[in-house]
Design an enzyme around this catalytic site. Structure first.
Site, PDB file in Angstrom:
ATOM      1  N   TYR A 112     -35.342  18.943 -22.428  1.00 16.13           N
ATOM      2  CA  TYR A 112     -36.806  18.741 -22.746  1.00 16.13           C
ATOM      3  C   TYR A 112     -37.369  18.354 -21.325  1.00 16.13           C
ATOM      4  CZ  TYR A 112     -41.308  16.406 -23.254  1.00 16.13           C
ATOM      5  OH  TYR A 112     -42.649  15.964 -23.060  1.00 16.13           O
ATOM      6  N   LYS A 116     -39.784  20.240 -18.364  1.00 14.03           N
ATOM      7  CA  LYS A 116     -41.073  19.706 -17.786  1.00 14.03           C
ATOM      8  C   LYS A 116     -40.927  19.621 -16.314  1.00 14.03           C
ATOM      9  CE  LYS A 116     -44.064  18.680 -21.384  1.00 14.03           C
ATOM     10  NZ  LYS A 116     -45.204  19.117 -21.406  1.00 14.03           N
TER      11      LYS A 116
END
Length: 224
Positions: A112, A116
């Site tokens: 994750y 990003k």
């Protein structure tokens, strides 16, 4: 149901239009850019959650990186002057406190966080190549009404309310920086102003211990 509840609250605004489109579908996305004349794009679409990203990293790459790339490419093609990316404090990884926007974020600890970071890198590239004015907002643990049900505050509240035990990793003295959703919304809107290229931490810099959060929930519910 939560998304539908939030959507029903937005439909009362006359200048609000909802289109159910996957941002990984470039052709469908482009149909929106052909139909509407946008002044800016705020990309809040993302796969969220650290633990889930470890189990299925592919969907995080698809949505958070490829989806962002689609939007940036369309901003370039249709000459949209402003782009905002909703990023995350997770990109800081093992960086020493305090977190500062000028620190390197080269050690993400989850798919994750890595996705990003990848989206942020693409934003800089499109700013550099095509002059798109870009604000990257790193959100710090957003909470509030209609929040994500997989977040600790909601999990703890539900379990305590039902008289169930709650999962706490460690001794509960670990600290998090919680940010109220209204403040995040205000900061996001303010970031629409011309900034050339800017990374902004959106948090209150007042971390609280997990045990304190649990005690607040117990107090409000009247249950241990």
């Amino acid at each position: 149901r939560l998304k539908e509840w939030r959507l029903n609250g937005l439909k009362k605004f006359k200048n609000f239009t909802f289109q159910k489109i996957d941002i990984t579908d470039f052709a469908l996305l482009e149909s929106l850019f052909e139909k509407f004349s946008f002044e800016a794009v705020i990309n809040l679409a993302a796969r969220a959650g650290v633990r889930a990203s470890v189990e299925n990293p592919w969907v995080y790459v698809d949505t958070n990186i490829s989806g962002t790339l689609n939007l940036l490419e369309l901003c370039k093609k249709y000459k949209i002057k402003k782009f905002i990316l909703a990023s995350s404090s997770s990109v800081y990884g093992n960086t020493n406190l305090p977190f500062s926007e000028n620190k390197k974020v080269d050690s993400p600890l989850s798919p994750y966080a890595a996705s990003k970071k990848g989206a942020e890198a693409l934003c800089y590239t499109y700013h550099y190549l095509y002059g798109i004015d870009t604000s990257i907002l790193r959100y710090f643990t957003v909470y509030g009404p209609a929040g994500r049900p997989d977040m600790s505050v909601f999990i703890f509240t539900k379990k305590i309310y039902k008289g169930q035990g709650i999962p706490v990793y460690g001794d509960g003295n670990q600290e998090r920086d919680f940010t109220y959703v209204d403040d995040i919304a205000e900061g996001t809107v303010k970031a629409l102003k011309p900034l050339s290229y800017e990374i902004i931490n959106l948090g209150n810099d007042h971390p609280v211990k997990l045990n304190y959060v649990i005690s607040l929930i117990e107090k409000v519910l009247g249950k241990r």
